[in-house]
Design a protein around this motif. Sequence first.
Motif, PDB file in Angstrom:
ATOM      1  N   LEU A  11     -13.629 -22.963 -11.121  1.00  0.00           N
ATOM      2  CA  LEU A  11     -13.723 -23.641 -12.419  1.00  0.00           C
ATOM      3  C   LEU A  11     -12.363 -24.175 -12.885  1.00  0.00           C
ATOM      4  O   LEU A  11     -12.283 -24.889 -13.889  1.00  0.00           O
ATOM      5  N   ASP A  12     -11.294 -23.867 -12.146  1.00  0.00           N
ATOM      6  CA  ASP A  12      -9.977 -24.454 -12.454  1.00  0.00           C
ATOM      7  C   ASP A  12      -9.833 -25.829 -11.808  1.00  0.00           C
ATOM      8  O   ASP A  12      -8.852 -26.539 -12.055  1.00  0.00           O
ATOM      9  N   ILE A  13     -10.780 -26.198 -10.951  1.00  0.00           N
ATOM     10  CA  ILE A  13     -10.679 -27.478 -10.242  1.00  0.00           C
ATOM     11  C   ILE A  13     -11.023 -28.616 -11.180  1.00  0.00           C
ATOM     12  O   ILE A  13     -12.042 -28.586 -11.861  1.00  0.00           O
ATOM     13  N   VAL A  14     -10.135 -29.617 -11.231  1.00  0.00           N
ATOM     14  CA  VAL A  14     -10.461 -30.862 -11.928  1.00  0.00           C
ATOM     15  C   VAL A  14     -11.070 -31.770 -10.859  1.00  0.00           C
ATOM     16  O   VAL A  14     -10.413 -32.102  -9.874  1.00  0.00           O
ATOM     17  N   PRO A  15     -12.357 -32.160 -11.002  1.00  0.00           N
ATOM     18  CA  PRO A  15     -12.985 -32.936  -9.928  1.00  0.00           C
ATOM     19  C   PRO A  15     -12.225 -34.223  -9.622  1.00  0.00           C
ATOM     20  O   PRO A  15     -11.662 -34.847 -10.512  1.00  0.00           O
ATOM     21  N   TYR A  16     -12.215 -34.591  -8.359  1.00  0.00           N
ATOM     22  CA  TYR A  16     -11.537 -35.804  -7.884  1.00  0.00           C
ATOM     23  C   TYR A  16     -12.242 -37.026  -8.464  1.00  0.00           C
ATOM     24  O   TYR A  16     -13.460 -37.127  -8.424  1.00  0.00           O
ATOM     25  N   VAL A  17     -11.478 -37.960  -9.013  1.00  0.00           N
ATOM     26  CA  VAL A  17     -12.068 -39.202  -9.542  1.00  0.00           C
ATOM     27  C   VAL A  17     -11.668 -40.350  -8.616  1.00  0.00           C
ATOM     28  O   VAL A  17     -10.478 -40.627  -8.456  1.00  0.00           O
ATOM     29  N   PRO A  18     -12.633 -41.006  -7.976  1.00  0.00           N
ATOM     30  CA  PRO A  18     -12.285 -42.099  -7.056  1.00  0.00           C
ATOM     31  C   PRO A  18     -11.667 -43.274  -7.809  1.00  0.00           C
ATOM     32  O   PRO A  18     -11.863 -43.426  -9.021  1.00  0.00           O
ATOM     33  N   GLY A  19     -10.930 -44.106  -7.059  1.00  0.00           N
ATOM     34  CA  GLY A  19     -10.229 -45.228  -7.678  1.00  0.00           C
ATOM     35  C   GLY A  19     -11.174 -46.255  -8.266  1.00  0.00           C
ATOM     36  O   GLY A  19     -11.022 -46.693  -9.401  1.00  0.00           O
ATOM     37  N   ASN A  20     -12.174 -46.631  -7.492  1.00  0.00           N
ATOM     38  CA  ASN A  20     -13.112 -47.647  -7.941  1.00  0.00           C
ATOM     39  C   ASN A  20     -14.396 -46.917  -8.297  1.00  0.00           C
ATOM     40  O   ASN A  20     -15.219 -46.628  -7.444  1.00  0.00           O
ATOM     41  N   VAL A  21     -14.545 -46.600  -9.574  1.00  0.00           N
ATOM     42  CA  VAL A  21     -15.608 -45.693  -9.967  1.00  0.00           C
ATOM     43  C   VAL A  21     -16.980 -46.274  -9.629  1.00  0.00           C
ATOM     44  O   VAL A  21     -17.865 -45.570  -9.172  1.00  0.00           O
ATOM     45  N   ASP A  22     -17.132 -47.605  -9.800  1.00  0.00           N
ATOM     46  CA  ASP A  22     -18.388 -48.223  -9.383  1.00  0.00           C
ATOM     47  C   ASP A  22     -18.151 -49.030  -8.108  1.00  0.00           C
ATOM     48  O   ASP A  22     -17.898 -50.223  -8.129  1.00  0.00           O
ATOM     49  N   ASN A  23     -18.258 -48.341  -6.990  1.00  0.00           N
ATOM     50  CA  ASN A  23     -17.923 -48.979  -5.720  1.00  0.00           C
ATOM     51  C   ASN A  23     -19.049 -49.871  -5.212  1.00  0.00           C
ATOM     52  O   ASN A  23     -18.969 -50.425  -4.121  1.00  0.00           O
ATOM     53  N   THR A  24     -20.110 -50.021  -6.002  1.00  0.00           N
ATOM     54  CA  THR A  24     -21.187 -50.922  -5.572  1.00  0.00           C
ATOM     55  C   THR A  24     -21.050 -52.288  -6.240  1.00  0.00           C
ATOM     56  O   THR A  24     -21.851 -53.178  -5.990  1.00  0.00           O
ATOM     57  N   ASP A  25     -20.021 -52.443  -7.086  1.00  0.00           N
ATOM     58  CA  ASP A  25     -19.798 -53.738  -7.722  1.00  0.00           C
ATOM     59  C   ASP A  25     -18.889 -54.565  -6.812  1.00  0.00           C
ATOM     60  O   ASP A  25     -17.675 -54.518  -6.916  1.00  0.00           O
ATOM     61  N   TYR A  26     -19.514 -55.310  -5.919  1.00  0.00           N
ATOM     62  CA  TYR A  26     -18.726 -56.016  -4.914  1.00  0.00           C
ATOM     63  C   TYR A  26     -18.071 -57.287  -5.456  1.00  0.00           C
ATOM     64  O   TYR A  26     -17.356 -57.967  -4.747  1.00  0.00           O
ATOM     65  N   VAL A 324      -9.968 -57.074 -11.226  1.00  0.00           N
ATOM     66  CA  VAL A 324      -9.070 -56.480 -10.226  1.00  0.00           C
ATOM     67  C   VAL A 324      -8.915 -55.004 -10.596  1.00  0.00           C
ATOM     68  O   VAL A 324      -8.459 -54.676 -11.698  1.00  0.00           O
ATOM     69  N   VAL A 325      -9.336 -54.123  -9.691  1.00  0.00           N
ATOM     70  CA  VAL A 325      -9.302 -52.686  -9.981  1.00  0.00           C
ATOM     71  C   VAL A 325      -8.029 -52.083  -9.380  1.00  0.00           C
ATOM     72  O   VAL A 325      -7.826 -52.138  -8.160  1.00  0.00           O
ATOM     73  N   LEU A 326      -7.169 -51.527 -10.227  1.00  0.00           N
ATOM     74  CA  LEU A 326      -5.968 -50.819  -9.766  1.00  0.00           C
ATOM     75  C   LEU A 326      -6.182 -49.338 -10.030  1.00  0.00           C
ATOM     76  O   LEU A 326      -7.102 -48.938 -10.731  1.00  0.00           O
ATOM     77  N   ARG A 327      -5.323 -48.495  -9.468  1.00  0.00           N
ATOM     78  CA  ARG A 327      -5.562 -47.056  -9.559  1.00  0.00           C
ATOM     79  C   ARG A 327      -4.666 -46.387 -10.589  1.00  0.00           C
ATOM     80  O   ARG A 327      -3.440 -46.324 -10.386  1.00  0.00           O
ATOM     81  N   PRO A 328      -5.250 -45.859 -11.678  1.00  0.00           N
ATOM     82  CA  PRO A 328      -4.437 -45.087 -12.625  1.00  0.00           C
ATOM     83  C   PRO A 328      -3.968 -43.799 -11.947  1.00  0.00           C
ATOM     84  O   PRO A 328      -4.645 -43.269 -11.079  1.00  0.00           O
ATOM     85  N   MET A 329      -2.835 -43.282 -12.375  1.00  0.00           N
ATOM     86  CA  MET A 329      -2.203 -42.177 -11.661  1.00  0.00           C
ATOM     87  C   MET A 329      -2.039 -40.927 -12.505  1.00  0.00           C
ATOM     88  O   MET A 329      -1.240 -40.047 -12.173  1.00  0.00           O
ATOM     89  N   GLY A 330      -2.799 -40.833 -13.602  1.00  0.00           N
ATOM     90  CA  GLY A 330      -2.675 -39.672 -14.486  1.00  0.00           C
ATOM     91  C   GLY A 330      -2.921 -38.361 -13.762  1.00  0.00           C
ATOM     92  O   GLY A 330      -2.232 -37.364 -14.007  1.00  0.00           O
ATOM     93  N   ALA A 331      -3.867 -38.355 -12.824  1.00  0.00           N
ATOM     94  CA  ALA A 331      -4.197 -37.123 -12.116  1.00  0.00           C
ATOM     95  C   ALA A 331      -3.021 -36.642 -11.260  1.00  0.00           C
ATOM     96  O   ALA A 331      -2.967 -35.481 -10.856  1.00  0.00           O
TER      97      ALA A 331
END
Length: 362
Positions: A11-26, A324-331
């Motif tokens: 329960l200490d794990i912060v789940p991994y958040v992918p860069g492109n949250v909706d990867n089906t939006d081509y 254009v989807v860039l990757r936030p780096m807060g994690a």
Amino acid sequence: MHKQQPRPGILDIVPYVPGNVDNTDYGKANLASNESPLGASPAAQQAFRDIAAKLHQYPDGAATRLRQSIAEAYGLDPKRLICANGSERLIDLLIRAYAGPGDEVLYTEHGFLMYPICARAAGATPVTAPERDYTTDVDALLAAVTPRTRLVFVANPNNPTGTYISASEVRRLRRGLPGNVILVIDSAYAEYVEQKDYSAGHELVDNDSANVVVLHTFSKIYGLAALRLGWAHCPDEIADVLNRIRGSFNVSACSQAAGIAALADTAHTAAARAHNSQWRPWLERELAALGLAVIPSAGNFVLVRFKNKEQSQAAHRHMLERNVVLRPMGAYHLSEALRITVGKEHENKACIAGLKEFLRGA
Ligand code: PMP
């Protein structure tokens, strides 16, 4: 009635958040996931399609032909190779096999997020060592070793910083670590590196000391991220351990077939490398010309720092509006930064044009 509780740490794990949250939006340019802008080799795509006629068959549980192909391509012994569902799965298997409650898993300050996630999943304690100039600091890693340290993970080049350390620095790290600590060299981006003093680390994998593992992935230069295929080069003892705990048919037939075809298409891989060698320096130059702080990268992405968290978040939103989807780096505790993957020519140009527009308005 008492509810079941997961094991400590989970329960200490912060789940991994992918860069492109909706990867089906081509319709969007996804520069957030370090994927290959050239896609997979046409031969790999065909090999994948060919498996459609054989979906009722179990795959080869030992991935024999795939391991043979990797061994030939990289000059290694196929017996010492273990394939799995993405190299992230190998990170998990290694930690589960060698660390548990009370044990420490050491990695660098801005190391790949799956290291702490898998450590916590195993009940072990993730420990970070500071970096110097966003780069792995061998002395800091050695200083952070304790009697509880079981594994040390170094991504080289590192994600998300993009920086690398030389082969001699990796050797110095290995020499300085206690013999019973496993050094995992995560070479996910090795195929992009052009620097002469770099090595993916295979020469350190030997049966006598049996304490170095090198990881690779098919998700980056080979463009097979969807198939989840990675591999580990291990000493015999560690290969034996991983073979005991991996799933019996842990790599799908599609992944095996596509992986073999991707390795054989050396022209496609060379084109992917050449594209990266052209466009990563271009991105670095253009970003620097905009007055942004760019960390020098050896991979297929660059980390760029803004004035502060607010400015980087505003830039991220502005670019999303331009598709254009860039990757936030807060994690990664780098909330003032965004990570930008090298894309296709028009995507790279759209990225720079969008950031220029953003900074003019800022
Ligand atoms: N290691 C590093 C350093 C990475 O950046 C990644 C992908 N983001 C992985 C491992 C995992 O790759 P995969 O599971 O797709 O093989």
